[in-house]
Design a protein around this motif. Structure first.
Motif, PDB file in Angstrom:
ATOM      1  N   GLN A 146       0.844  -1.189   0.000  1.00 43.19           N
ATOM      2  CA  GLN A 146       0.000   0.000   0.000  1.00 43.19           C
ATOM      3  C   GLN A 146       0.878   1.237   0.000  1.00 43.19           C
ATOM      4  OE1 GLN A 146      -3.276   0.075   2.678  1.00 43.19           O
ATOM      5  NE2 GLN A 146      -3.886   2.127   2.078  1.00 43.19           N
ATOM      6  N   LEU A 147       0.708   2.043  -1.029  1.00 36.95           N
ATOM      7  CA  LEU A 147       1.461   3.278  -1.217  1.00 36.95           C
ATOM      8  C   LEU A 147       0.602   4.455  -0.808  1.00 36.95           C
ATOM      9  CD1 LEU A 147       4.038   4.620  -2.482  1.00 36.95           C
ATOM     10  CD2 LEU A 147       2.725   4.736  -4.620  1.00 36.95           C
ATOM     11  N   SER A 148       1.183   5.424  -0.141  1.00 37.01           N
ATOM     12  CA  SER A 148       0.422   6.631   0.211  1.00 37.01           C
ATOM     13  C   SER A 148       1.303   7.858   0.120  1.00 37.01           C
ATOM     14  CB  SER A 148      -0.183   6.498   1.615  1.00 37.01           C
ATOM     15  OG  SER A 148       0.819   6.280   2.577  1.00 37.01           O
ATOM     16  N   LEU A 149       0.654   8.963  -0.222  1.00 42.16           N
ATOM     17  CA  LEU A 149       1.342  10.247  -0.221  1.00 42.16           C
ATOM     18  C   LEU A 149       1.517  10.703   1.222  1.00 42.16           C
ATOM     19  CD1 LEU A 149      -0.729  12.027  -3.003  1.00 42.16           C
ATOM     20  CD2 LEU A 149       1.615  11.215  -3.205  1.00 42.16           C
ATOM     21  N   THR A 150       2.583  11.391   1.481  1.00 41.80           N
ATOM     22  CA  THR A 150       2.742  11.974   2.809  1.00 41.80           C
ATOM     23  C   THR A 150       2.140  13.369   2.782  1.00 41.80           C
ATOM     24  OG1 THR A 150       4.948  12.770   2.233  1.00 41.80           O
ATOM     25  CG2 THR A 150       4.829  10.656   3.360  1.00 41.80           C
ATOM     26  N   VAL A 151       1.362  13.672   3.781  1.00 40.68           N
ATOM     27  CA  VAL A 151       0.701  14.968   3.872  1.00 40.68           C
ATOM     28  C   VAL A 151       1.053  15.588   5.217  1.00 40.68           C
ATOM     29  CG1 VAL A 151      -1.530  16.156   3.935  1.00 40.68           C
ATOM     30  CG2 VAL A 151      -1.212  14.169   2.437  1.00 40.68           C
ATOM     31  N   PRO A 152       1.697  16.735   5.205  1.00 41.55           N
ATOM     32  CA  PRO A 152       1.983  17.400   6.478  1.00 41.55           C
ATOM     33  C   PRO A 152       0.675  17.701   7.219  1.00 41.55           C
ATOM     34  CG  PRO A 152       3.209  18.436   4.693  1.00 41.55           C
ATOM     35  CD  PRO A 152       2.233  17.482   4.061  1.00 41.55           C
ATOM     36  N   ASN A 153       0.687  17.520   8.518  1.00 41.33           N
ATOM     37  CA  ASN A 153      -0.517  17.759   9.322  1.00 41.33           C
ATOM     38  C   ASN A 153      -1.098  19.144   9.093  1.00 41.33           C
ATOM     39  OD1 ASN A 153      -0.533  15.219  10.468  1.00 41.33           O
ATOM     40  ND2 ASN A 153       0.757  15.834  12.167  1.00 41.33           N
ATOM     41  N   GLU A 154      -0.243  20.125   8.843  1.00 36.81           N
ATOM     42  CA  GLU A 154      -0.720  21.490   8.622  1.00 36.81           C
ATOM     43  C   GLU A 154      -1.593  21.605   7.367  1.00 36.81           C
ATOM     44  OE1 GLU A 154       3.605  21.810   9.487  1.00 36.81           O
ATOM     45  OE2 GLU A 154       2.100  20.345  10.037  1.00 36.81           O
ATOM     46  N   LEU A 155      -1.485  20.646   6.447  1.00 35.29           N
ATOM     47  CA  LEU A 155      -2.249  20.709   5.197  1.00 35.29           C
ATOM     48  C   LEU A 155      -3.464  19.787   5.176  1.00 35.29           C
ATOM     49  CD1 LEU A 155       0.645  20.805   2.556  1.00 35.29           C
ATOM     50  CD2 LEU A 155      -0.745  22.699   3.401  1.00 35.29           C
ATOM     51  N   THR A 156      -3.680  18.991   6.216  1.00 35.03           N
ATOM     52  CA  THR A 156      -4.758  18.005   6.150  1.00 35.03           C
ATOM     53  C   THR A 156      -6.133  18.644   6.024  1.00 35.03           C
ATOM     54  OG1 THR A 156      -4.777  17.796   8.557  1.00 35.03           O
ATOM     55  CG2 THR A 156      -3.509  16.161   7.321  1.00 35.03           C
ATOM     56  N   ALA A 161     -10.620  19.187   2.641  1.00 31.70           N
ATOM     57  CA  ALA A 161     -11.723  19.972   2.067  1.00 31.70           C
ATOM     58  C   ALA A 161     -11.726  19.836   0.544  1.00 31.70           C
ATOM     59  CB  ALA A 161     -11.599  21.436   2.480  1.00 31.70           C
ATOM     60  N   GLY A 162     -10.546  19.854  -0.063  1.00 35.71           N
ATOM     61  CA  GLY A 162     -10.449  19.699  -1.516  1.00 35.71           C
ATOM     62  C   GLY A 162     -10.913  18.321  -1.967  1.00 35.71           C
ATOM     63  N   VAL A 163     -10.545  17.287  -1.232  1.00 31.86           N
ATOM     64  CA  VAL A 163     -10.971  15.922  -1.561  1.00 31.86           C
ATOM     65  C   VAL A 163     -12.488  15.804  -1.424  1.00 31.86           C
ATOM     66  CG1 VAL A 163     -10.862  13.504  -0.818  1.00 31.86           C
ATOM     67  CG2 VAL A 163      -8.761  14.851  -0.998  1.00 31.86           C
ATOM     68  N   LYS A 164     -13.026  16.365  -0.350  1.00 32.71           N
ATOM     69  CA  LYS A 164     -14.473  16.319  -0.118  1.00 32.71           C
ATOM     70  C   LYS A 164     -15.215  17.008  -1.262  1.00 32.71           C
ATOM     71  CE  LYS A 164     -18.000  17.397   3.296  1.00 32.71           C
ATOM     72  NZ  LYS A 164     -18.297  18.021   4.580  1.00 32.71           N
ATOM     73  N   LYS A 165     -14.731  18.151  -1.685  1.00 29.04           N
ATOM     74  CA  LYS A 165     -15.341  18.901  -2.786  1.00 29.04           C
ATOM     75  C   LYS A 165     -15.311  18.080  -4.079  1.00 29.04           C
ATOM     76  CE  LYS A 165     -15.262  23.617  -4.505  1.00 29.04           C
ATOM     77  NZ  LYS A 165     -14.577  24.909  -4.410  1.00 29.04           N
TER      78      LYS A 165
END
Length: 179
Positions: A146-156, A161-165
């Motif tokens: 399983q591969l995942s992008l790393t996302v800094p907590n400050e950007l979650t 919100a962008g994913v939800k939209k």
């Protein structure tokens, strides 16, 4: 007088012998673990290298019923589905190039099951991945990756919100893409 010295010497020798045997057995187990760890690390590195050079042997390292989960929520494939989806990438000189720079490997007591996590330099930036490998009579095979992008907590919050939209915009579409 000989009996007086012989008994303690015998007990000391026996204790020393047992301690050395235990130390040797522990060292042997540590050596076996280190050898397996190196074997697995080489196997994973070869797997990534196969993709970097678009070698179809990449898919041979996956179990027939192995699963690859990509970064998109629609990306869950068995080996053969993944191979069909990735065909266009493997027609190029390099499908994708992942280079591990931080990896942790663990295995079951019987050494049959191996799991790992790693951080990777990729064309998408830093990614993280987890995997499960089975050791069989034929060798190692990837059962799950399983591969995942790393996302800094400050950007979650922002990215969430962008994913939800986007999800709302695409509501009703099929979750699984066709190869």
């Amino acid at each position: 007088m000989k009996r007086f010295f012989a008994a303690p010497f015998f007990k000391f020798s026996l204790a020393l012998g047992l301690a050395l045997a235990c130390t040797c057995a522990s060292a042997q187990i540590l050596d076996e673990r280190a050898l397996l760890n190196d074997k697995v690390a080489r196997f994973i590195d070869e797997w990534h290298n196969d993709a970097a050079h678009a070698r179809l042997s990449y898919f041979d390292k996956m179990a027939k019923d192995g699963v690859y989960i990509g970064t998109d929520k629609t990306e869950r494939w068995t080996r053969d589905e993944f191979k069909a989806w990735a065909k266009r990438f493997f027609e190029r000189p390099s499908a994708w190039a992942f280079k591990s720079f931080n990896r942790h490997i663990s295995f079951s007591e019987d050494r049959r099951w191996i799991w790992f996590d790693e951080q990777l330099h990729t064309q998408m930036g830093i990614c993280q991945a987890t995997g499960v490998i089975q050791q069989t009579a034929q060798g190692l095979e990837i059962m799950h990756y399983q591969l995942s992008l790393t996302v800094p907590n400050e950007l979650t919050d922002y990215l969430g919100a962008g994913v939800k939209k986007l999800d709302e915009k695409n509501a009703g579409q099929k979750l699984m893409p066709k190869p």
